[in-house]
Design a protein around this motif. Structure first.
Motif, PDB file in Angstrom:
ATOM      1  N   PHE A  95       0.978  -1.495   0.034  1.00 54.54           N
ATOM      2  CA  PHE A  95      -0.147  -0.143  -0.480  1.00 54.54           C
ATOM      3  C   PHE A  95       0.562   0.641   0.015  1.00 54.54           C
ATOM      4  O   PHE A  95       0.790   2.116  -1.112  1.00 54.54           O
ATOM      5  N   ALA A  99       0.313   4.765  -2.457  1.00 52.54           N
ATOM      6  CA  ALA A  99       0.605   5.540  -2.574  1.00 52.54           C
ATOM      7  C   ALA A  99       1.152   6.330  -2.391  1.00 52.54           C
ATOM      8  O   ALA A  99       1.370   7.678  -2.965  1.00 52.54           O
ATOM      9  N   TRP A 119      -0.015  14.284   6.518  1.00 53.37           N
ATOM     10  CA  TRP A 119      -0.387  13.551   7.426  1.00 53.37           C
ATOM     11  C   TRP A 119       0.396  13.117   8.033  1.00 53.37           C
ATOM     12  O   TRP A 119       0.093  12.688   8.623  1.00 53.37           O
ATOM     13  N   THR A 123       1.612  11.060  11.068  1.00 54.64           N
ATOM     14  CA  THR A 123       0.931   9.970  12.081  1.00 54.64           C
ATOM     15  C   THR A 123       2.565   9.066  12.608  1.00 54.64           C
ATOM     16  O   THR A 123       2.255   8.290  13.451  1.00 54.64           O
ATOM     17  N   MET A 126       3.967   9.945  15.654  1.00 51.54           N
ATOM     18  CA  MET A 126       3.598  10.000  17.215  1.00 51.54           C
ATOM     19  C   MET A 126       4.034   8.522  18.032  1.00 51.54           C
ATOM     20  O   MET A 126       3.800   7.484  17.150  1.00 51.54           O
ATOM     21  N   PRO A 134      -5.407   3.122  23.970  1.00 47.51           N
ATOM     22  CA  PRO A 134      -6.147   2.630  22.529  1.00 47.51           C
ATOM     23  C   PRO A 134      -6.640   1.468  22.038  1.00 47.51           C
ATOM     24  O   PRO A 134      -7.250   1.078  21.463  1.00 47.51           O
ATOM     25  N   LEU A 135      -5.584   1.224  21.345  1.00 46.98           N
ATOM     26  CA  LEU A 135      -5.194  -0.038  20.750  1.00 46.98           C
ATOM     27  C   LEU A 135      -5.236  -1.398  21.538  1.00 46.98           C
ATOM     28  O   LEU A 135      -5.861  -2.384  21.434  1.00 46.98           O
ATOM     29  N   ALA A 157       0.797   0.575  11.092  1.00 47.46           N
ATOM     30  CA  ALA A 157       0.332   2.091  12.254  1.00 47.46           C
ATOM     31  C   ALA A 157       2.180   2.639  11.685  1.00 47.46           C
ATOM     32  O   ALA A 157       1.693   3.786  10.962  1.00 47.46           O
ATOM     33  N   LEU A 160       3.519   1.869   7.700  1.00 48.53           N
ATOM     34  CA  LEU A 160       3.424   2.480   6.446  1.00 48.53           C
ATOM     35  C   LEU A 160       3.239   3.657   5.867  1.00 48.53           C
ATOM     36  O   LEU A 160       3.661   3.752   5.015  1.00 48.53           O
TER      37      LEU A 160
ATOM     38  N   THR B  32      -3.881   3.501   1.800  1.00 51.99           N
ATOM     39  CA  THR B  32      -3.382   3.502   2.384  1.00 51.99           C
ATOM     40  C   THR B  32      -3.455   4.478   3.719  1.00 51.99           C
ATOM     41  O   THR B  32      -3.734   4.578   4.947  1.00 51.99           O
ATOM     42  N   VAL B  33      -4.729   5.989   2.853  1.00 53.79           N
ATOM     43  CA  VAL B  33      -5.569   6.688   3.537  1.00 53.79           C
ATOM     44  C   VAL B  33      -6.346   6.454   4.604  1.00 53.79           C
ATOM     45  O   VAL B  33      -6.224   6.757   5.958  1.00 53.79           O
ATOM     46  N   ILE B  35      -6.107   3.112   6.094  1.00 53.78           N
ATOM     47  CA  ILE B  35      -5.771   2.133   6.884  1.00 53.78           C
ATOM     48  C   ILE B  35      -4.567   3.516   7.628  1.00 53.78           C
ATOM     49  O   ILE B  35      -5.503   3.018   8.981  1.00 53.78           O
ATOM     50  N   LEU B  36      -4.758   4.244   7.755  1.00 53.89           N
ATOM     51  CA  LEU B  36      -3.813   5.055   8.683  1.00 53.89           C
ATOM     52  C   LEU B  36      -5.165   6.033   9.580  1.00 53.89           C
ATOM     53  O   LEU B  36      -5.090   6.333  10.757  1.00 53.89           O
ATOM     54  N   LEU B  37      -5.825   6.572   8.614  1.00 50.32           N
ATOM     55  CA  LEU B  37      -7.052   6.968   9.808  1.00 50.32           C
ATOM     56  C   LEU B  37      -7.820   6.302  10.747  1.00 50.32           C
ATOM     57  O   LEU B  37      -7.563   6.656  12.307  1.00 50.32           O
ATOM     58  N   LEU B  39      -6.186   3.321  12.285  1.00 48.36           N
ATOM     59  CA  LEU B  39      -4.915   3.573  13.070  1.00 48.36           C
ATOM     60  C   LEU B  39      -4.297   4.260  13.943  1.00 48.36           C
ATOM     61  O   LEU B  39      -4.044   4.552  14.734  1.00 48.36           O
ATOM     62  N   THR B  40      -5.125   5.846  12.951  1.00 51.33           N
ATOM     63  CA  THR B  40      -3.898   6.272  13.864  1.00 51.33           C
ATOM     64  C   THR B  40      -5.601   7.948  14.844  1.00 51.33           C
ATOM     65  O   THR B  40      -5.606   8.307  15.655  1.00 51.33           O
ATOM     66  N   PHE B  42      -8.801   6.841  14.570  1.00 51.89           N
ATOM     67  CA  PHE B  42      -9.378   6.605  15.728  1.00 51.89           C
ATOM     68  C   PHE B  42      -8.754   6.009  17.048  1.00 51.89           C
ATOM     69  O   PHE B  42      -9.307   6.669  18.547  1.00 51.89           O
ATOM     70  N   PRO B  43      -7.692   6.357  16.921  1.00 52.91           N
ATOM     71  CA  PRO B  43      -7.668   5.831  18.630  1.00 52.91           C
ATOM     72  C   PRO B  43      -6.736   7.242  18.990  1.00 52.91           C
ATOM     73  O   PRO B  43      -7.096   7.489  20.510  1.00 52.91           O
ATOM     74  N   SER B  44      -6.330   8.276  18.115  1.00 53.64           N
ATOM     75  CA  SER B  44      -6.560   9.078  19.074  1.00 53.64           C
ATOM     76  C   SER B  44      -8.047  10.036  19.669  1.00 53.64           C
ATOM     77  O   SER B  44      -8.490  10.056  20.907  1.00 53.64           O
TER      78      SER B  44
END
Lengths: 286, 304
Positions: A95, A99, A119, A123, A126, A134-135, A157, A160, B32-33, B35-37, B39-40, B42-44
């Motif tokens: 992926f 991208a 953006w 990530t 982080m 949360p995970l 996470a 990627l 990618t967008v 998955i990252l949404l 995984l990041t 949601f947790p935030s």
């Protein structure tokens, strides 16, 4: 003029000598700890505790390897590490490459490209400890604690965004004309990516995959929180588990620790060209 | 930029293929967008939610809303202040040392042994090893009774120490191990930077009789600035999340001298079973990281 030259030549000689000396010291300091853990993994317990230390194992033994890999489940841990690393790498590189290509080649409305690039990079910044709670609650909710899939998801996470950025800079370095030519010849846009850009990007793919593998193989914190069973724990967790409050199984963890290093070091030497290029490309170009 | 799907020689393509072709720019980015949404973002969001609640260790009990209570605790929690200070000390000292050593080593190697890429790989070994193996290795070296460091101290006629177990040396011990592992990273980046320096300005400078010190100061450093910026940024981000080394080497002790933020958050969440408060602390760390990195990247114009 002549005197200046001779003086600078002796100076140059001295400089050179001290430089070699400094590099030699750096080499010794770099290698000694690795040697030391290897040496201890081949010693009997009594020799590990010897004072003064035994610089070279006098009675080499494979006892601790037997302990770690036959009597204890370190092979299982290593296999888990390996599977999780492979899974993460495949997902991230697949992926991330798509991208990265899209961000390098296409135009988007409303400055999307810049925003999304930024953006995605952010990530990566982080800290893992931040997403861990949360995970954990998330995996707990879906009954996925103690699974390798949970680890793959969590590691993705972090890998990627990294893969996307590496591949983006790599594709930006490739000339766009070859793909244009393919399209003029009747290939589709996707076909041009698949048949032209992708093969050219193979060194970048290799570098990205190597880094994803290393990062996943080495990861500790997420695995510590998400996995508690032997069936799912990775090698770093297995090793840490043998450092207890009451005693540390030095021989056993030396053997396992050394074995955790070996594949990475061999790997690094095999792919050193990609490694250097990958690191400098990925990091230097952001 | 390429034109999509408008080539003159478009041949018989099905509607699906045409659709794919037209939206390729989004389709390639979408996984990618998404998955990252997931995984990041949601947790935030979830973490914000957790941070304003008191979460009982008993999963059957409901979460109790406490508003900014968890954040207020941060201000008056002495342990948190200690963790903050330890993290700051570690980050500043370790990254400074790594930078100076890495740059120095890169300059030496670049000037005196250019061709030996083998040497480069050897010097890079520490940064590729699992941090846990590094932590174990240094634990073995620091061991007060039979550790090899005390043997070296003894041979040199210096006093033996408890190293990671000593109140005053524990943080120093962590820093040394981290410097050992991560100096190679700076070294490698600097080496890559040095390899891409242009030659001409140096020839001109040499003609002008500029000393090598002047050349370094006026040419090399300015050229390397972007690479240096990235290297420092990456190292600072990593230093802020230091965990493995402390977890194994000291467990945060002795007397909390090496208790860093991620270790304290971990302890609060899993040992003291207080995920709500841990989430509030995580948010604080996230906030600091974002402010630092955004400021830095804007300043260095890195995200372009």
């Amino acid at each position: 003029m002549a005197t200046i030259r001779t003086r600078s030549r002796t100076r140059e000689m001295l400089l050179r000598l001290s430089a070699y000396l400094a590099i030699l010291v750096a080499l010794i300091l770099t290698l000694f700890p690795v040697y030391w853990i290897a040496a201890n993994s081949f010693k009997f317990d009594i020799d590990i505790f010897a004072v003064p230390p035994e610089w070279v194992p006098r009675n080499p033994t494979l006892k601790h390897y037997d302990e770690a890999f036959v009597q204890r489940p370190f092979l299982r841990y290593a296999l888990n590490s390996f599977l999780v690393a492979i899974g993460t790498t495949v997902i991230s590189v697949t992926f991330g490459t798509m991208a990265g290509y899209a961000l390098a080649r296409f135009s988007y409305p409303w400055q999307w490209r810049k925003q999304i690039s930024f953006w995605i990079l952010s990530t990566r910044m982080m800290p893992p400890i931040v997403s861990i709670i949360p995970l954990y609650l998330f995996f707990n909710y879906f009954d996925m604690l103690n699974t390798k899939s949970a680890l793959v998801i969590a590691y993705t996470a972090f890998n990627l965004p990294f893969a996307t950025w590496m591949m983006k800079s790599y594709f930006q370095d490739l000339p766009v004309e070859l793909e244009e030519a393919a399209i003029v010849d009747g290939d589709t846009r996707w076909g041009a990516f698949l048949h032209v850009a992708l093969p050219l990007a193979r060194p970048g793919l290799a570098a990205t995959a190597i880094f994803c593998l290393i990062i996943s193989w080495n990861e500790f914190l997420l695995s510590l929180v998400i996995t508690l069973t032997e069936q799912s724990q990775t090698l770093p967790i297995g090793i840490a588990g043998r450092v207890t409050q009451y005693s540390t199984y030095w021989g056993e963890i030396s053997a396992a620790g050394f074995m955790a290093c070996v594949p990475i070091v061999i790997f690094a030497f095999v792919v050193q060209k990609h490694l250097v290029r990958g690191l400098s490309l990925g990091a230097v170009k952001g | 930029m390429l034109q999509t799907g408008k080539s003159a020689s478009v041949r018989r393509r099905g509607p699906l293929e045409q659709w794919t072709e037209r939206h390729l720019r989004y389709l390639m980015l979408a996984p990618t967008v998404l998955i990252l949404l997931a995984l990041t973002i949601f947790p935030s969001v979830y973490m914000f939610y957790a941070a304003v609640h008191r979460i009982s260790p008993n999963p059957d009990l409901p979460w109790e809303f406490v508003g900014i209570g968890n954040f207020a605790r941060l201000i008056s929690d002495p342990q948190f202040h200690v963790a903050l200070r330890n993290t700051a000390v570690f980050t500043i000292v370790a990254v400074t040392l790594e930078f100076l050593l890495g740059l120095g080593l890169a300059l030496l190697l670049d000037r005196f042994i250019r061709r030996l890429s083998f040497l480069k790989t050897v010097l890079m070994i520490p940064m590729m090893l699992p941090p846990i193996a590094v932590a174990i290795t240094w634990k073995l070296i620091y061991e007060p009774q039979f550790g090899v460091l005390n043997e070296v101290m003894f041979l040199l006629g210096l006093p033996v120490q408890a190293w990671a177990g000593d109140v005053n040396l524990a943080m120093f011990s962590i820093i040394v191990a981290d410097v050992w592992q991560w100096t190679p990273f700076i070294f490698l980046l600097m080496l890559a930077g040095l390899a891409s320096l242009p030659v001409e300005p140096y020839e001109a400078a040499a003609l002008d009789g500029a000393s090598s010190w002047r050349q370094f100061w006026d040419l090399t450093l300015p050229f390397l600035k972007p690479v240096i910026a990235i290297a420092l940024l990456l190292r600072v981000m990593d230093a802020l999340r230091l965990f493995d080394l402390v977890f194994i080497l000291t467990g945060g002790g002795p007397a909390d001298r090496t208790k860093v933020l991620s270790l304290y958050i971990y302890q609060v969440a899993y040992r003291f079973a207080d995920p709500g408060y841990a989430a509030a602390m995580s948010l604080f760390v996230l906030f600091v990281t974002i402010v630092l990195s955004t400021w830095f990247m804007k300043r260095m114009r890195l995200a372009e």
